[in-house]
Design an enzyme around this catalytic site. Structure first.
Site, PDB file in Angstrom:
ATOM      1  CB  SER A  17      -0.902   0.013   1.226  1.00  0.00           C
ATOM      2  OG  SER A  17      -0.141   0.331   2.370  1.00  0.00           O
ATOM      3  CE  LYS A  18      -0.428   8.367   0.116  1.00  0.00           C
ATOM      4  NZ  LYS A  18      -1.619   9.158   0.466  1.00  0.00           N
ATOM      5  NE  ARG A  19      -1.571   5.564   6.415  1.00  0.00           N
ATOM      6  CZ  ARG A  19      -1.307   6.846   6.201  1.00  0.00           C
ATOM      7  NH1 ARG A  19      -0.109   7.209   5.770  1.00  0.00           N
ATOM      8  NH2 ARG A  19      -2.221   7.762   6.400  1.00  0.00           N
ATOM      9  N   GLY A  25       5.115   2.410   1.423  1.00  0.00           N
ATOM     10  CA  GLY A  25       6.157   3.196   0.779  1.00  0.00           C
ATOM     11  C   GLY A  25       6.650   4.288   1.696  1.00  0.00           C
TER      12      GLY A  25
END
Length: 507
Positions: A264-266, A268
């Site tokens: 998920s973006k998190r 990253g």
RNA sequence: GGCGCGUUGGUCAAGGGGUUAAGACGCCUCCCUUUCACGGAGGAAUCACGGGUUCGAAUCCCGUACGUGCUACCA
């Protein structure tokens, strides 16, 4: 044989995730390989999640990657419109067709009513409640009400949805290009909402109708869609379009590097690597950098993505887009997810930096140099510099450090590395060197080196222990290409200036 | 909970009955280079577990475990 048509169908809800780009890439490769058409369809049926600018952003990302679609909202073809919000008017008739044929029905239960029911059943320990063939008769819908009651509610515009009527005890079978035969019982699929109360179709109705209308022959999507595939297969059947149903391929998930689960973006942000292809600015104005801003070459990004879940069975790992088009095959795509490895991603970029012709590379690097306040000047010289330092660069911003000293004298000299072994002999050597080089008629690599060694020999010093200080004087630190290569490029005046200045500092 | 999908070294993976179980990334040790890289040589896996089938199983079958996905009027 039907002409191959594939589609990438993202929702314009934010940054374009790695996995999304990979799905787009596989679509692109498959289309090119079969001389087919690659369609971009924007699935913006959820008005609540719509984000301004996201559609253009998706296009820009695909453009950067070099995998632009043949048909898209911004490049309309025969099967438009390519935004589902603009196709709103066409879904109702299909939903109606299903109602008429008895495969769908009107449901008047409000979201709250369903939620309350679900909660109360949960409290009684029944957690797997679903609106389906064994519960629909307890609900408020056109199956439990008389025709008159239904008509009355409809004509009074009472909020309602249209649900698919899934018959129980039926086995749904379909073929997945990656997983082979899949079999699921309809007992576990609920009566999915087809038309929402706001008049928009849900994903389930829209994919099927649009894939049919757009003559899609192969439908690729993430593995998370597998459980709802029976719904779609059923829809194709109920519409009577079975023979036109696309071949499915459910792509493996891209997992987080540590632990498990979808990337998920998190992750990253937490682990310090990009997840989006390009920078995404959310509505609050907060920007998250993508692979592009991080200094990845699109060639490397695409290459890395292709190898995440696929390989050609040989030892080859570096592929150009053209090679991928040639060698890609869906039946070599794995059926299991792969953890994303940023180190490996960087390796791909390093490989591409080494392989790309320096002339081409120079144009990609220039913006990063300029961003750091360095004007790259004459292109030919810059290309020579790139050629000299590219082995040392993994990401494009690395060129800033590796090449800056060609353009300006180092701000700081790491004299600490030189001082311990510094002495008068060495100092005298450099004084003699400056003197000698000032006399040089021509500034030639080999002659400078020969001259350097002669003076060293005369001073009874080893060239090696002099080359190191010279490097520090010119570069500022212990890195960079061959000292004489540097000298050639920065020129006589600059070389002598840097050496003189360093000698002052060493006194 | 139910249903689906999956399980080869830290990671990506080749492999589809008989191999010393490739290769890559990362890590470690050397060589090259009196810099940093590049390049080169080497090091590390009882193929989740348990049963079968077979002369023989990482490869086929069945269980178990574990992981993951879905289970919205989101896609």
């Amino acid at each position: 044989m039907k002409k191959v048509r594939v589609r990438f169908a993202p929702s314009p809800t934010g940054g374009l995730h790695l996995g999304g780009v990979r799905t787009a890439l596989f679509n692109f490769l498959f289309a090119r390989q079969h001389n087919g058409t690659f369609v971009l369809r924007v699935e913006d049926t959820d008005q609540n999640r719509f984000v301004e600018g996201a559609e253009q952003y998706i296009w820009d990302c695909l453009d950067w990657c070099g995998i632009l679609p043949d048909e898209a909202p911004l490049a309309p073809g025969e099967c438009g419109p390519y935004r589902q919000s603009e196709r709103k008017g066409i879904y109702m008739q299909y939903a109606q067709q299903l109602v008429d044929s008895g495969h769908a029905y009107y449901a008047f239960d409000t979201a709250e009513e369903i939620e309350n029911l679900r909660e109360s059943l949960k409290a009684q320990g029944e957690s797997d409640w679903q609106y389906g063939f064994h519960t629909r008769h307890r609900m408020r819908n056109s199956l439990t009400m008389t025709k008159e009651e239904t008509e009355a509610l409809l004509s009074a515009d009472f909020p309602h949805v249209i649900r698919l009527k899934v018959e129980g005890n039926e086995m749904i079978r379909f073929k997945d290009m990656i997983r082979g035969d899949i079999e699921m019982s309809t007992n576990t699929v609920d009566d999915k909402v087809l038309m929402k109360a706001d008049g928009m179709p849900t994903y389930h109705l829209a994919v099927v109708v649009d894939d049919y209308l757009m003559k899609i022959t192969n439908a690729f999507r993430g593995e998370e869609w597998l459980p709802s595939a029976p719904v779609h297969v059923l829809l194709w059947k109920y519409f009577g379009w079975e023979k036109d149903m696309p071949e499915w391929a459910h792509l493996p998930l891209i997992l987080k590097p540590d632990g498990n689960g979808k990337l998920s973006k998190r992750d990253g942000e937490r682990l310090g690597f990009p997840v989006f292809a390009m920078q995404w600015k959310d509505t609050a104005g907060k920007a998250v950098d993508g692979f592009k801003e991080m200094g990845f070459l699109p060639e490397a990004f695409i290459n890395m993505l292709a190898l995440l879940g696929w390989n050609d069975g040989t030892e080859q790992e570096v592929f150009s887009l053209e090679e991928l088009v040639q060698k890609f095959s869906m039946d070599r795509v794995h059926s299991h997810g792969a953890k994303f490895d940023f180190e490996k991603a960087k390796w791909f970029n390093h490989e591409w930096i080494k392989r790309l012709p320096s002339k081409e590379l120079a144009d990609r690097v220039a913006p990063f140099m300029q961003h750091a306040g360095i004007e790259t000047g004459d292109k030919n010289t810059f290309v020579k510099i790139i050629d000299l330092v590219k082995d040392r660069c993994t990401l494009l911003p690395d060129f800033i450090k590796q090449a800056a000293f060609f353009f300006r004298a180092p701000q700081h000299l790491n004299l600490e590395a030189v001082k311990p072994k510094w002495n008068d002999d060495k100092n005298n050597f450099f004084v003699a060197l400056i003197h000698s080089w000032q006399m040089m008629q021509e500034w030639k690599h080999d002659e400078l080196e020969i001259n350097f060694k002669e003076i060293a020999a005369a001073s009874r010093l080893k060239p090696g222990e002099l080359l190191f200080p010279l490097r520090i004087m010119l570069v500022g630190d212990k890195f960079g290409p061959g000292v004489f290569d540097i000298i050639m490029l920065i020129g006589k005046e600059e070389t002598l200036q840097r050496v003189s200045k360093a000698l002052q500092l060493l006194k």
